[in-house]
Write a protein that holds these residues in place. Structure first.
Motif, mmCIF file in Angstrom:
data_model
loop_
_atom_site.group_PDB
_atom_site.id
_atom_site.type_symbol
_atom_site.label_atom_id
_atom_site.label_comp_id
_atom_site.label_asym_id
_atom_site.label_seq_id
_atom_site.Cartn_x
_atom_site.Cartn_y
_atom_site.Cartn_z
ATOM 1 N N GLU A 12 35.127 -4.066 -3.163
ATOM 2 C CA GLU A 12 34.255 -5.228 -3.280
ATOM 3 C C GLU A 12 34.420 -6.150 -2.085
ATOM 4 N N GLU A 13 33.317 -6.692 -1.646
ATOM 5 C CA GLU A 13 33.329 -7.631 -0.528
ATOM 6 C C GLU A 13 33.963 -8.950 -0.966
ATOM 7 N N ALA A 14 34.806 -9.496 -0.107
ATOM 8 C CA ALA A 14 35.433 -10.794 -0.389
ATOM 9 C C ALA A 14 34.494 -11.899 0.070
ATOM 10 N N LEU A 15 34.262 -12.862 -0.799
ATOM 11 C CA LEU A 15 33.391 -13.996 -0.496
ATOM 12 C C LEU A 15 34.150 -15.288 -0.744
ATOM 13 N N TRP A 16 33.996 -16.253 0.151
ATOM 14 C CA TRP A 16 34.546 -17.583 -0.086
ATOM 15 C C TRP A 16 33.434 -18.389 -0.735
ATOM 16 N N ILE A 17 33.660 -18.800 -1.971
ATOM 17 C CA ILE A 17 32.609 -19.452 -2.744
ATOM 18 C C ILE A 17 33.082 -20.807 -3.250
ATOM 19 N N ASP A 18 32.164 -21.754 -3.297
ATOM 20 C CA ASP A 18 32.446 -23.099 -3.809
ATOM 21 C C ASP A 18 32.813 -23.002 -5.290
ATOM 22 N N ILE A 19 33.800 -23.758 -5.715
ATOM 23 C CA ILE A 19 34.255 -23.670 -7.115
ATOM 24 C C ILE A 19 33.149 -24.027 -8.105
ATOM 25 N N GLY A 20 32.168 -24.779 -7.685
ATOM 26 C CA GLY A 20 31.046 -25.119 -8.568
ATOM 27 C C GLY A 20 30.107 -23.952 -8.818
ATOM 28 N N LYS A 21 30.236 -22.881 -8.045
ATOM 29 C CA LYS A 21 29.349 -21.724 -8.167
ATOM 30 C C LYS A 21 30.041 -20.498 -8.743
ATOM 31 N N LEU A 22 31.244 -20.677 -9.263
ATOM 32 C CA LEU A 22 31.969 -19.557 -9.861
ATOM 33 C C LEU A 22 31.243 -19.070 -11.109
ATOM 34 N N LYS A 23 31.289 -17.756 -11.320
ATOM 35 C CA LYS A 23 30.650 -17.142 -12.490
ATOM 36 C C LYS A 23 31.644 -16.244 -13.199
ATOM 37 N N GLU A 24 31.468 -16.146 -14.504
ATOM 38 C CA GLU A 24 32.309 -15.267 -15.302
ATOM 39 C C GLU A 24 32.173 -13.833 -14.781
ATOM 40 N N GLY A 25 33.297 -13.130 -14.681
ATOM 41 C CA GLY A 25 33.298 -11.750 -14.215
ATOM 42 C C GLY A 25 33.689 -11.598 -12.759
ATOM 43 N N MET A 26 33.637 -12.693 -11.984
ATOM 44 C CA MET A 26 34.104 -12.616 -10.602
ATOM 45 C C MET A 26 35.602 -12.347 -10.609
ATOM 46 N N ILE A 27 36.095 -11.744 -9.545
ATOM 47 C CA ILE A 27 37.506 -11.380 -9.462
ATOM 48 C C ILE A 27 38.143 -12.076 -8.269
ATOM 49 N N LEU A 28 39.305 -12.700 -8.507
ATOM 50 C CA LEU A 28 40.013 -13.359 -7.414
ATOM 51 C C LEU A 28 40.492 -12.330 -6.403
ATOM 52 N N LYS A 29 40.179 -12.546 -5.134
ATOM 53 C CA LYS A 29 40.634 -11.658 -4.061
ATOM 54 C C LYS A 29 41.935 -12.169 -3.442
ATOM 55 N N LYS A 30 42.273 -13.414 -3.707
ATOM 56 C CA LYS A 30 43.515 -14.020 -3.221
ATOM 57 C C LYS A 30 44.095 -14.850 -4.353
ATOM 58 N N ASP A 31 45.418 -15.016 -4.343
ATOM 59 C CA ASP A 31 46.050 -15.895 -5.334
ATOM 60 C C ASP A 31 45.407 -17.276 -5.266
ATOM 61 N N LEU A 32 45.259 -17.912 -6.421
ATOM 62 C CA LEU A 32 44.761 -19.283 -6.477
ATOM 63 C C LEU A 32 45.948 -20.196 -6.729
ATOM 64 N N SER A 33 46.202 -21.069 -5.772
ATOM 65 C CA SER A 33 47.338 -21.995 -5.865
ATOM 66 C C SER A 33 46.853 -23.418 -5.631
ATOM 67 N N THR A 34 47.638 -24.370 -6.124
ATOM 68 C CA THR A 34 47.347 -25.767 -5.831
ATOM 69 C C THR A 34 47.649 -26.028 -4.358
ATOM 70 N N LYS A 35 47.210 -27.166 -3.862
ATOM 71 C CA LYS A 35 47.451 -27.516 -2.462
ATOM 72 C C LYS A 35 48.941 -27.591 -2.145
ATOM 73 N N ASP A 36 49.763 -27.886 -3.159
ATOM 74 C CA ASP A 36 51.213 -27.956 -2.916
ATOM 75 C C ASP A 36 51.932 -26.628 -3.202
ATOM 76 N N GLY A 37 51.156 -25.550 -3.452
ATOM 77 C CA GLY A 37 51.741 -24.220 -3.537
ATOM 78 C C GLY A 37 52.022 -23.658 -4.920
ATOM 79 N N MET A 38 51.699 -24.368 -5.995
ATOM 80 C CA MET A 38 51.939 -23.852 -7.335
ATOM 81 C C MET A 38 50.885 -22.804 -7.696
ATOM 82 N N LEU A 39 51.321 -21.599 -8.058
ATOM 83 C CA LEU A 39 50.415 -20.518 -8.417
ATOM 84 C C LEU A 39 49.720 -20.823 -9.743
#
Length: 85
Positions: free
Chosen positions: A10-37
């Motif tokens: 699957e192609e990796a896309l950088w998408i605005d959080i306001g446009k997220l849809k159910e079924g999308m798959i994270l291509k990178k870990d999602l962490s807070t700005k201070d590093g908490m996973l």
């Protein structure tokens, strides 16, 4: 063939959080700005995850764009919906 495997990735896309849809798959870990996973790479987004991500985003604790992929099944479903209208 090996080339078929790469085509299926699957192609990796950088998408605005306001446009997220159910079924999308994270291509990178999602962490807070201070590093908490928050969510690990490979997680399929559910509606409850999306609401939480958007809430955290409004508080500016995460970046506004997230790296995701859109599974082929979701793309086909969306295309069939568009063709039906």
């Amino acid at each position: 063939a090996a080339s078929d495997v790469y085509k299926r990735q699957e192609e990796a896309l950088w998408i605005d959080i306001g446009k997220l849809k159910e079924g999308m798959i994270l291509k990178k870990d999602l962490s807070t700005k201070d590093g908490m996973l928050l969510l690990a790479r490979g997680t399929m987004l559910r509606e409850s995850f999306i609401r939480s991500i958007q809430h955290i985003g409004r508080r500016q604790l995460i970046h506004n764009k997230i790296c995701v992929s859109i599974p082929e099944a979701s793309k086909r479903h969306k295309q069939s919906q568009n063709e039906a209208t």
